[in-house]
Design a protein around this motif. Structure first.
Motif, short mmCIF file in Angstrom:
data_model
loop_
_atom_site.label_atom_id
_atom_site.label_comp_id
_atom_site.label_asym_id
_atom_site.label_seq_id
_atom_site.Cartn_x
_atom_site.Cartn_y
_atom_site.Cartn_z
N GLN A 236 -23.90 -29.56 -25.10
CA GLN A 236 -23.05 -29.80 -23.93
C GLN A 236 -21.64 -29.25 -24.16
O GLN A 236 -21.06 -28.64 -23.25
N ARG A 237 -21.12 -29.44 -25.36
CA ARG A 237 -19.78 -28.90 -25.67
C ARG A 237 -19.78 -27.38 -25.61
O ARG A 237 -18.83 -26.77 -25.12
N LEU A 238 -20.85 -26.77 -26.12
CA LEU A 238 -20.94 -25.31 -26.06
C LEU A 238 -20.94 -24.81 -24.62
O LEU A 238 -20.28 -23.83 -24.28
N ILE A 239 -21.69 -25.52 -23.77
CA ILE A 239 -21.77 -25.12 -22.36
C ILE A 239 -20.43 -25.32 -21.66
O ILE A 239 -20.04 -24.55 -20.79
N ASP A 240 -19.68 -26.36 -22.07
CA ASP A 240 -18.38 -26.64 -21.47
C ASP A 240 -17.30 -25.64 -21.88
O ASP A 240 -16.23 -25.61 -21.28
N ALA A 241 -17.57 -24.82 -22.88
CA ALA A 241 -16.57 -23.85 -23.34
C ALA A 241 -16.21 -22.89 -22.20
O ALA A 241 -17.00 -22.69 -21.27
N ASP A 242 -15.03 -22.29 -22.29
CA ASP A 242 -14.58 -21.37 -21.24
C ASP A 242 -15.57 -20.23 -21.02
O ASP A 242 -15.86 -19.86 -19.89
N GLU A 243 -16.06 -19.67 -22.11
CA GLU A 243 -17.04 -18.59 -22.02
C GLU A 243 -18.20 -18.93 -22.97
O GLU A 243 -18.22 -18.48 -24.12
N PRO A 244 -19.17 -19.72 -22.48
CA PRO A 244 -20.25 -20.16 -23.36
C PRO A 244 -21.07 -18.98 -23.91
O PRO A 244 -21.33 -18.02 -23.19
N ASP A 245 -21.39 -19.06 -25.17
CA ASP A 245 -22.23 -18.06 -25.83
C ASP A 245 -23.68 -18.47 -25.59
O ASP A 245 -24.18 -19.42 -26.20
N CYS A 246 -24.36 -17.78 -24.67
CA CYS A 246 -25.72 -18.16 -24.28
C CYS A 246 -26.69 -18.17 -25.46
O CYS A 246 -27.56 -19.04 -25.54
N GLU A 247 -26.53 -17.23 -26.37
CA GLU A 247 -27.43 -17.19 -27.53
C GLU A 247 -27.23 -18.43 -28.40
O GLU A 247 -28.19 -19.03 -28.88
N MET A 248 -25.99 -18.82 -28.60
CA MET A 248 -25.70 -20.01 -29.41
C MET A 248 -26.26 -21.26 -28.71
O MET A 248 -26.83 -22.13 -29.36
N VAL A 249 -26.10 -21.33 -27.39
CA VAL A 249 -26.60 -22.48 -26.64
C VAL A 249 -28.12 -22.59 -26.79
O VAL A 249 -28.64 -23.66 -27.13
N VAL A 250 -28.82 -21.49 -26.56
CA VAL A 250 -30.29 -21.55 -26.64
C VAL A 250 -30.75 -21.80 -28.08
O VAL A 250 -31.75 -22.49 -28.30
N GLN A 251 -30.02 -21.31 -29.06
CA GLN A 251 -30.36 -21.56 -30.45
C GLN A 251 -30.26 -23.06 -30.76
O GLN A 251 -31.14 -23.63 -31.39
N GLN A 252 -29.20 -23.69 -30.28
CA GLN A 252 -29.03 -25.12 -30.51
C GLN A 252 -30.04 -25.95 -29.71
O GLN A 252 -30.51 -26.99 -30.17
N MET A 253 -30.39 -25.48 -28.52
CA MET A 253 -31.42 -26.15 -27.73
C MET A 253 -32.77 -26.09 -28.45
O MET A 253 -33.51 -27.08 -28.49
N ALA A 254 -33.08 -24.94 -29.01
CA ALA A 254 -34.34 -24.78 -29.74
C ALA A 254 -34.37 -25.70 -30.96
O ALA A 254 -35.40 -26.31 -31.26
N ALA A 255 -33.25 -25.81 -31.65
CA ALA A 255 -33.18 -26.69 -32.83
C ALA A 255 -33.40 -28.15 -32.42
O ALA A 255 -34.14 -28.89 -33.08
N ALA A 256 -32.78 -28.55 -31.32
CA ALA A 256 -32.95 -29.93 -30.85
C ALA A 256 -34.38 -30.18 -30.40
O ALA A 256 -34.96 -31.24 -30.67
N ARG A 257 -34.97 -29.20 -29.73
CA ARG A 257 -36.37 -29.33 -29.28
C ARG A 257 -37.31 -29.46 -30.47
O ARG A 257 -38.19 -30.32 -30.49
N LYS A 258 -37.10 -28.65 -31.49
CA LYS A 258 -37.95 -28.73 -32.68
C LYS A 258 -37.79 -30.07 -33.39
O LYS A 258 -38.76 -30.65 -33.87
N ALA A 259 -36.57 -30.56 -33.45
CA ALA A 259 -36.33 -31.87 -34.07
C ALA A 259 -37.01 -32.97 -33.28
O ALA A 259 -37.60 -33.90 -33.86
N MET A 260 -36.97 -32.89 -31.96
CA MET A 260 -37.63 -33.88 -31.12
C MET A 260 -39.14 -33.80 -31.27
O MET A 260 -39.83 -34.82 -31.35
N ASP A 261 -39.67 -32.58 -31.35
CA ASP A 261 -41.11 -32.40 -31.56
C ASP A 261 -41.54 -33.03 -32.88
O ASP A 261 -42.57 -33.70 -32.96
N LYS A 262 -40.75 -32.82 -33.92
CA LYS A 262 -41.08 -33.39 -35.23
C LYS A 262 -41.08 -34.92 -35.17
O LYS A 262 -41.96 -35.57 -35.73
N ALA A 263 -40.12 -35.50 -34.47
CA ALA A 263 -40.08 -36.95 -34.31
C ALA A 263 -41.30 -37.43 -33.54
O ALA A 263 -41.92 -38.44 -33.90
N ALA A 264 -41.68 -36.72 -32.49
CA ALA A 264 -42.85 -37.09 -31.70
C ALA A 264 -44.12 -36.97 -32.53
O ALA A 264 -45.02 -37.82 -32.44
#
Length: 89
Positions: free
Chosen positions: A30-58
């Motif tokens: 969310q902080r990355l997206i709120d930046a003045d000029e969000p880096d889309c690659e960084m955002v999607v990279q962090q989203m993928a990391a969170a998704r993988k972590a959630m999958d592992k928990a599931a």
């Protein structure tokens, strides 16, 4: 008969810590997206990391369910396990 296995205190603590880390990752996205000029690659990279972590928990919780069904004798063959995995995966 519905089988319920309760998560033990140690595993509960570990799972809560894992979910807190995931929550932190999502706040970071969310902080990355709120930046003045969000880096889309960084955002999607962090989203993928969170998704993988959630999958592992599931997957950890799914293993708990499967273990409970096996111990209760509710799974006679692999198709029963496949149905459980398909239901939640």
């Amino acid at each position: 008969m519905k089988v319920h296995k309760m998560i033990n205190a140690k595993d509960k603590s570990s799972m809560k810590a894992r979910l807190a880390r995931i929550e932190g990752q999502l706040r970071g996205v969310q902080r990355l997206i709120d930046a003045d000029e969000p880096d889309c690659e960084m955002v999607v990279q962090q989203m993928a990391a969170a998704r993988k972590a959630m999958d592992k928990a599931a997957h950890t919780m799914l293993a708990c369910i499967i273990e409970a069904h096996i111990k209760a004798g509710e799974t006679d063959d692999l198709s029963d396990l496949g149905a459980l995995i398909s239901k939640y995966a």
